[in-house]
Design a protein around this motif. Structure first.
Motif, PDB file in Angstrom:
ATOM      1  N   PHE A  79     -12.382   1.292  -2.996  1.00 57.18           N
ATOM      2  CA  PHE A  79     -11.577   0.419  -2.137  1.00 57.18           C
ATOM      3  C   PHE A  79     -12.170  -0.993  -2.112  1.00 57.18           C
ATOM      4  O   PHE A  79     -11.453  -1.967  -1.885  1.00 57.18           O
ATOM      5  N   SER A  80     -13.465  -1.076  -2.346  1.00 55.67           N
ATOM      6  CA  SER A  80     -14.149  -2.371  -2.325  1.00 55.67           C
ATOM      7  C   SER A  80     -13.764  -3.247  -3.512  1.00 55.67           C
ATOM      8  O   SER A  80     -14.060  -4.446  -3.527  1.00 55.67           O
ATOM      9  N   HIS A  81     -13.115  -2.652  -4.511  1.00 54.11           N
ATOM     10  CA  HIS A  81     -12.706  -3.411  -5.696  1.00 54.11           C
ATOM     11  C   HIS A  81     -11.287  -3.956  -5.576  1.00 54.11           C
ATOM     12  O   HIS A  81     -10.702  -4.391  -6.574  1.00 54.11           O
ATOM     13  N   LEU A  82     -10.759  -3.931  -4.358  1.00 55.26           N
ATOM     14  CA  LEU A  82      -9.448  -4.530  -4.088  1.00 55.26           C
ATOM     15  C   LEU A  82      -9.696  -5.773  -3.231  1.00 55.26           C
ATOM     16  O   LEU A  82      -9.778  -5.690  -2.007  1.00 55.26           O
ATOM     17  N   PRO A  83      -9.850  -6.925  -3.853  1.00 53.19           N
ATOM     18  CA  PRO A  83     -10.328  -8.130  -3.152  1.00 53.19           C
ATOM     19  C   PRO A  83      -9.423  -8.656  -2.048  1.00 53.19           C
ATOM     20  O   PRO A  83      -9.883  -9.395  -1.177  1.00 53.19           O
ATOM     21  N   GLY A 134       0.983  -9.873  -6.657  1.00 50.10           N
ATOM     22  CA  GLY A 134       0.176  -9.215  -7.675  1.00 50.10           C
ATOM     23  C   GLY A 134      -1.103  -8.577  -7.192  1.00 50.10           C
ATOM     24  O   GLY A 134      -1.921  -8.135  -8.008  1.00 50.10           O
ATOM     25  N   HIS A 135      -1.296  -8.510  -5.865  1.00 54.12           N
ATOM     26  CA  HIS A 135      -2.527  -7.927  -5.328  1.00 54.12           C
ATOM     27  C   HIS A 135      -2.223  -6.925  -4.217  1.00 54.12           C
ATOM     28  O   HIS A 135      -1.276  -7.107  -3.451  1.00 54.12           O
ATOM     29  N   VAL A 136      -3.051  -5.899  -4.141  1.00 52.33           N
ATOM     30  CA  VAL A 136      -2.916  -4.911  -3.070  1.00 52.33           C
ATOM     31  C   VAL A 136      -3.440  -5.524  -1.778  1.00 52.33           C
ATOM     32  O   VAL A 136      -4.588  -5.967  -1.708  1.00 52.33           O
ATOM     33  N   SER A 148      -1.110  10.846  -7.718  1.00 53.66           N
ATOM     34  CA  SER A 148      -0.922  10.029  -8.911  1.00 53.66           C
ATOM     35  C   SER A 148      -0.201   8.753  -8.500  1.00 53.66           C
ATOM     36  O   SER A 148       0.299   8.636  -7.371  1.00 53.66           O
ATOM     37  N   LEU A 149      -0.122   7.799  -9.401  1.00 53.52           N
ATOM     38  CA  LEU A 149       0.561   6.548  -9.088  1.00 53.52           C
ATOM     39  C   LEU A 149       2.036   6.783  -8.762  1.00 53.52           C
ATOM     40  O   LEU A 149       2.640   6.026  -7.997  1.00 53.52           O
ATOM     41  N   VAL A 195      -7.820   0.630 -10.294  1.00 52.81           N
ATOM     42  CA  VAL A 195      -8.520   1.022  -9.065  1.00 52.81           C
ATOM     43  C   VAL A 195      -7.641   1.942  -8.220  1.00 52.81           C
ATOM     44  O   VAL A 195      -8.088   2.985  -7.733  1.00 52.81           O
ATOM     45  N   VAL A 196      -6.383   1.559  -8.051  1.00 55.18           N
ATOM     46  CA  VAL A 196      -5.452   2.378  -7.265  1.00 55.18           C
ATOM     47  C   VAL A 196      -5.251   3.738  -7.929  1.00 55.18           C
ATOM     48  O   VAL A 196      -5.164   4.765  -7.249  1.00 55.18           O
TER      49      VAL A 196
END
Length: 252
Positions: free
Chosen positions: A169-173, A151-153, A125-126, A114-115
């Motif tokens: 952005f909605s897929h980053l819980p 382990g989470h953004v 880029s990452l 996602v990021v």
């Protein structure tokens, strides 16, 4: 002496009370305009004033017992607040061991993808990502900043890059803080997150906050320098603590 002690203890306690409430929550407060380097000297000054007030209360106790006792009570309360504030300020910028992750190795694979998509969307880029703590998220030296915890953004800053699709952005819980300043945004309807707590969409083209209906739990909203002509959309944020709508063509 007891009266002077009471006056000083009341004044300093009032200042600290303001600092820990309006001073911290209102982006336009006087406290926000004080340079960072003055914060610790200011707190030290408050501590010294409390000690002076306590000494005067002690010296004047026999003359005005009730006043001196009240002053000592304020001094005790204030010194407790002062100690808390000083410890917070002195520890600012220091993360506890294991509090943050500083590479993509520990990040959930789905969130990494996602990021990566968000970065690509912004022409990045990452490798451009700067891993940081929440209190450095708004640093302007690099506008692609990321906070990763367990382990989470938990926070992202993708300012100064054009963003077309907000749905990812909605897929980053666990995303709680999001800074999207100067991203050429006008429609925010693609952003949906019940976890989002702090949102900065300053310097964009947003004309209607109702398009943020997918983020009902935002408590800190910064939307200065947009095209807002109404504040009707604020009603959807039932937990709103602070907002900044300055620089918008809102009616007087």
């Amino acid at each position: 002496m007891a009266l002077r002690s009471l006056f000083i203890s009341l004044a300093v306690t009032g200042f600290l009370g303001y600092s820990f409430t309006i001073g911290l929550t209102d982006p336009n407060s006087l406290l926000r305009k004080i340079p960072d380097w003055l914060s610790i000297p200011l707190l030290l000054g408050c501590g010294l004033l409390y000690l002076l007030a306590a000494w005067w209360a002690f010296k004047g106790f026999n003359e005005h017992k009730a006043v001196a006792g009240l002053s000592m009570g304020f001094c005790a309360l204030g010194l407790g607040i002062y100690a808390l504030g000083y410890s917070m300020e002195a520890g600012k910028g220091k993360a506890a061991k294991g509090q943050y992750d500083y590479d993509f190795k520990t990040l959930d694979l789905t969130e990494t993808a996602v990021v990566a998509h968000i970065a690509h969307e912004a022409g990045l880029s990452l490798q451009d990502a700067v891993f940081t703590e929440h209190w450095h998220l708004a640093d302007t030296t690099k506008s692609f900043r990321i906070c990763v915890q367990k382990g989470h953004v938990t926070a992202l800053n993708v300012s100064n890059h054009t963003i077309h699709d907000l749905s990812f952005f909605s897929h980053l819980p666990n995303l709680g803080d999001l800074i999207l300043k100067n991203c050429n945004l006008s429609d925010l309807s693609g952003l949906k997150s019940t976890k989002l707590d702090r949102l900065d969409i300053s310097d964009n083209q947003v004309a209607d906050l109702k398009t943020l209906q997918g983020c009902p739990n935002v408590r800190w909203l910064f939307a200065s320098n947009n095209k807002l002509t109404s504040t009707e959309g604020l009603a959807q944020f039932s937990q709103l603590v602070s907002k900044d709508l300055s620089g918008n063509p809102l009616p007087e």
